[in-house]
Design a protein around this motif. Structure first.
Motif, PDB file in Angstrom:
ATOM      1  N   THR A 181      -0.557   8.237 -32.254  1.00  0.00           N
ATOM      2  CA  THR A 181       0.330   7.582 -31.287  1.00  0.00           C
ATOM      3  C   THR A 181       1.548   6.979 -31.980  1.00  0.00           C
ATOM      4  O   THR A 181       2.645   6.997 -31.420  1.00  0.00           O
ATOM      5  CB  THR A 181      -0.408   6.493 -30.485  1.00  0.00           C
ATOM      6  N   ALA A 182       1.376   6.471 -33.202  1.00  0.00           N
ATOM      7  CA  ALA A 182       2.511   5.927 -33.945  1.00  0.00           C
ATOM      8  C   ALA A 182       3.504   7.033 -34.301  1.00  0.00           C
ATOM      9  O   ALA A 182       4.720   6.842 -34.182  1.00  0.00           O
ATOM     10  CB  ALA A 182       2.039   5.209 -35.200  1.00  0.00           C
ATOM     11  N   VAL A 183       2.999   8.197 -34.717  1.00  0.00           N
ATOM     12  CA  VAL A 183       3.876   9.308 -35.099  1.00  0.00           C
ATOM     13  C   VAL A 183       4.619   9.859 -33.880  1.00  0.00           C
ATOM     14  O   VAL A 183       5.843  10.046 -33.913  1.00  0.00           O
ATOM     15  CB  VAL A 183       3.067  10.417 -35.808  1.00  0.00           C
ATOM     16  N   ILE A 184       3.901  10.096 -32.795  1.00  0.00           N
ATOM     17  CA  ILE A 184       4.540  10.606 -31.575  1.00  0.00           C
ATOM     18  C   ILE A 184       5.529   9.582 -31.028  1.00  0.00           C
ATOM     19  O   ILE A 184       6.646   9.926 -30.624  1.00  0.00           O
ATOM     20  CB  ILE A 184       3.480  10.975 -30.513  1.00  0.00           C
ATOM     21  N   GLY A 185       5.136   8.320 -31.043  1.00  0.00           N
ATOM     22  CA  GLY A 185       6.031   7.265 -30.556  1.00  0.00           C
ATOM     23  C   GLY A 185       7.291   7.153 -31.390  1.00  0.00           C
ATOM     24  O   GLY A 185       8.387   6.994 -30.847  1.00  0.00           O
ATOM     25  N   THR A 186       7.159   7.252 -32.703  1.00  0.00           N
ATOM     26  CA  THR A 186       8.329   7.192 -33.576  1.00  0.00           C
ATOM     27  C   THR A 186       9.276   8.351 -33.289  1.00  0.00           C
ATOM     28  O   THR A 186      10.502   8.169 -33.229  1.00  0.00           O
ATOM     29  CB  THR A 186       7.899   7.217 -35.056  1.00  0.00           C
ATOM     30  N   TRP A 187       8.733   9.529 -33.079  1.00  0.00           N
ATOM     31  CA  TRP A 187       9.560  10.695 -32.764  1.00  0.00           C
ATOM     32  C   TRP A 187      10.301  10.501 -31.443  1.00  0.00           C
ATOM     33  O   TRP A 187      11.501  10.772 -31.335  1.00  0.00           O
ATOM     34  CB  TRP A 187       8.687  11.947 -32.735  1.00  0.00           C
ATOM     35  N   LEU A 188       9.586  10.004 -30.417  1.00  0.00           N
ATOM     36  CA  LEU A 188      10.218   9.789 -29.108  1.00  0.00           C
ATOM     37  C   LEU A 188      11.275   8.686 -29.157  1.00  0.00           C
ATOM     38  O   LEU A 188      12.333   8.804 -28.541  1.00  0.00           O
ATOM     39  CB  LEU A 188       9.154   9.448 -28.059  1.00  0.00           C
ATOM     40  N   VAL A 189      10.982   7.617 -29.907  1.00  0.00           N
ATOM     41  CA  VAL A 189      11.947   6.526 -30.037  1.00  0.00           C
ATOM     42  C   VAL A 189      13.210   7.025 -30.722  1.00  0.00           C
ATOM     43  O   VAL A 189      14.331   6.707 -30.312  1.00  0.00           O
ATOM     44  CB  VAL A 189      11.326   5.340 -30.811  1.00  0.00           C
ATOM     45  N   LEU A 204       8.718  -0.830 -31.795  1.00  0.00           N
ATOM     46  CA  LEU A 204       7.908  -1.864 -32.447  1.00  0.00           C
ATOM     47  C   LEU A 204       6.486  -1.853 -31.910  1.00  0.00           C
ATOM     48  O   LEU A 204       5.519  -1.899 -32.676  1.00  0.00           O
ATOM     49  CB  LEU A 204       8.554  -3.231 -32.239  1.00  0.00           C
ATOM     50  N   PHE A 205       6.336  -1.786 -30.592  1.00  0.00           N
ATOM     51  CA  PHE A 205       5.005  -1.750 -29.998  1.00  0.00           C
ATOM     52  C   PHE A 205       4.227  -0.509 -30.411  1.00  0.00           C
ATOM     53  O   PHE A 205       3.019  -0.568 -30.600  1.00  0.00           O
ATOM     54  CB  PHE A 205       5.082  -1.824 -28.472  1.00  0.00           C
ATOM     55  N   LEU A 206       4.913   0.621 -30.537  1.00  0.00           N
ATOM     56  CA  LEU A 206       4.225   1.850 -30.912  1.00  0.00           C
ATOM     57  C   LEU A 206       3.801   1.862 -32.379  1.00  0.00           C
ATOM     58  O   LEU A 206       2.846   2.547 -32.740  1.00  0.00           O
ATOM     59  CB  LEU A 206       5.097   3.062 -30.594  1.00  0.00           C
ATOM     60  N   LEU A 207       4.498   1.117 -33.213  1.00  0.00           N
ATOM     61  CA  LEU A 207       4.102   1.056 -34.620  1.00  0.00           C
ATOM     62  C   LEU A 207       2.948   0.087 -34.865  1.00  0.00           C
ATOM     63  O   LEU A 207       2.237   0.217 -35.851  1.00  0.00           O
ATOM     64  CB  LEU A 207       5.302   0.667 -35.490  1.00  0.00           C
ATOM     65  N   LEU A 208       2.780  -0.878 -33.975  1.00  0.00           N
ATOM     66  CA  LEU A 208       1.653  -1.803 -34.115  1.00  0.00           C
ATOM     67  C   LEU A 208       0.351  -1.068 -33.798  1.00  0.00           C
ATOM     68  O   LEU A 208       0.285  -0.303 -32.831  1.00  0.00           O
ATOM     69  CB  LEU A 208       1.811  -2.985 -33.160  1.00  0.00           C
ATOM     70  N   PRO A 209      -0.681  -1.292 -34.611  1.00  0.00           N
ATOM     71  CA  PRO A 209      -1.946  -0.620 -34.305  1.00  0.00           C
ATOM     72  C   PRO A 209      -2.606  -1.223 -33.068  1.00  0.00           C
ATOM     73  O   PRO A 209      -2.660  -2.433 -32.919  1.00  0.00           O
ATOM     74  CB  PRO A 209      -2.794  -0.858 -35.562  1.00  0.00           C
ATOM     75  N   GLY A 210      -3.057  -0.374 -32.201  1.00  0.00           N
ATOM     76  CA  GLY A 210      -3.739  -0.828 -30.999  1.00  0.00           C
ATOM     77  C   GLY A 210      -3.320  -0.006 -29.794  1.00  0.00           C
ATOM     78  O   GLY A 210      -2.222   0.552 -29.757  1.00  0.00           O
ATOM     79  N   PHE A 211      -4.222   0.061 -28.834  1.00  0.00           N
ATOM     80  CA  PHE A 211      -3.983   0.898 -27.671  1.00  0.00           C
ATOM     81  C   PHE A 211      -3.192   0.190 -26.583  1.00  0.00           C
ATOM     82  O   PHE A 211      -2.417   0.811 -25.866  1.00  0.00           O
ATOM     83  CB  PHE A 211      -5.308   1.427 -27.127  1.00  0.00           C
ATOM     84  N   LEU A 212      -3.359  -1.111 -26.446  1.00  0.00           N
ATOM     85  CA  LEU A 212      -2.613  -1.859 -25.430  1.00  0.00           C
ATOM     86  C   LEU A 212      -1.113  -1.861 -25.756  1.00  0.00           C
ATOM     87  O   LEU A 212      -0.285  -1.618 -24.875  1.00  0.00           O
ATOM     88  CB  LEU A 212      -3.145  -3.287 -25.336  1.00  0.00           C
ATOM     89  N   ASP A 240       0.378   0.345 -27.544  1.00  0.00           N
ATOM     90  CA  ASP A 240       0.833   1.730 -27.381  1.00  0.00           C
ATOM     91  C   ASP A 240       1.150   2.038 -25.925  1.00  0.00           C
ATOM     92  O   ASP A 240       2.144   2.708 -25.630  1.00  0.00           O
ATOM     93  CB  ASP A 240      -0.226   2.711 -27.892  1.00  0.00           C
ATOM     94  N   ILE A 241       0.332   1.532 -25.018  1.00  0.00           N
ATOM     95  CA  ILE A 241       0.579   1.753 -23.588  1.00  0.00           C
ATOM     96  C   ILE A 241       1.900   1.110 -23.177  1.00  0.00           C
ATOM     97  O   ILE A 241       2.725   1.732 -22.494  1.00  0.00           O
ATOM     98  CB  ILE A 241      -0.595   1.201 -22.740  1.00  0.00           C
ATOM     99  N   VAL A 242       2.132  -0.122 -23.630  1.00  0.00           N
ATOM    100  CA  VAL A 242       3.388  -0.811 -23.306  1.00  0.00           C
ATOM    101  C   VAL A 242       4.565  -0.076 -23.944  1.00  0.00           C
ATOM    102  O   VAL A 242       5.610   0.125 -23.311  1.00  0.00           O
ATOM    103  CB  VAL A 242       3.342  -2.287 -23.769  1.00  0.00           C
ATOM    104  N   GLY A 243       4.402   0.362 -25.197  1.00  0.00           N
ATOM    105  CA  GLY A 243       5.468   1.075 -25.885  1.00  0.00           C
ATOM    106  C   GLY A 243       5.829   2.378 -25.204  1.00  0.00           C
ATOM    107  O   GLY A 243       7.008   2.679 -24.997  1.00  0.00           O
ATOM    108  N   PHE A 244       4.811   3.174 -24.854  1.00  0.00           N
ATOM    109  CA  PHE A 244       5.093   4.437 -24.159  1.00  0.00           C
ATOM    110  C   PHE A 244       5.685   4.191 -22.768  1.00  0.00           C
ATOM    111  O   PHE A 244       6.529   4.952 -22.306  1.00  0.00           O
ATOM    112  CB  PHE A 244       3.840   5.307 -24.062  1.00  0.00           C
ATOM    113  N   ALA A 245       5.257   3.119 -22.106  1.00  0.00           N
ATOM    114  CA  ALA A 245       5.823   2.803 -20.788  1.00  0.00           C
ATOM    115  C   ALA A 245       7.307   2.470 -20.906  1.00  0.00           C
ATOM    116  O   ALA A 245       8.106   2.864 -20.047  1.00  0.00           O
ATOM    117  CB  ALA A 245       5.057   1.637 -20.155  1.00  0.00           C
TER     118      ALA A 245
END
Length: 138
Positions: free
Chosen positions: A38-46, A82-90, A92-97
């Motif tokens: 999720t961190a890798v995919i989130g970083t790419w999308l960001v 920032l939210f996507l780089l933090l470990p955790g699923f909650l 990640d949900i906020v970051g992807f949203a």
């Protein structure tokens, strides 16, 4: 102040709870791998969306317009990263949203409605200060 205390103590505790629950269902290594994924995919999308906002800001500045809404959009993308780089699923949900453009536009509109605008047309409170240079001739 209490809100920040709850965020800094409560959010990590909730993240730990979710990580333990997911880890007990799918195992420790898949949970770690999912968190990294999720961190890798989130970083790419960001990065992708950040470059898009940067191009819009540059285009507006070239036309002589003030890119205020685009700057707020970029700030939300930064927060999402920032939210996507933090470990955790909650987080990640906020970051992807926050990476969903219609949701970001809604957050920006809501922010503009709630936060008062300070600018050239806004009324100032307190004494009026006019800055300038002077010189004393004797």
């Amino acid at each position: 102040m209490l809100l920040f205390l709850l965020l800094f103590i409560g959010l990590p505790l909730i993240e730990i709870y979710f990580l333990i629950e997911v880890g007990s269902e799918i195992g420790a290594l898949p949970t770690i791998a999912l968190s990294i994924l999720t961190a890798v995919i989130g970083t790419w999308l960001v990065r992708l969306q950040g470059f898009g906002v940067l191009m819009r800001v540059r285009g507006m500045m070239d036309q002589g317009e003030v890119p205020a809404l685009e700057v707020l959009d970029g700030a939300l993308i930064l927060i999402a990263g920032l939210f996507l780089l933090l470990p955790g699923f909650l987080t990640d949900i906020v970051g992807f949203a926050l990476l969903v453009p219609p949701l970001r536009r809604w957050v920006v509109r809501r922010y503009i409605q709630v936060v008062p605008v300070q600018g050239h047309g806004a009324r100032q409170q307190g004494p009026r200060v006019i800055e300038g240079d002077y010189r004393r001739d004797e």
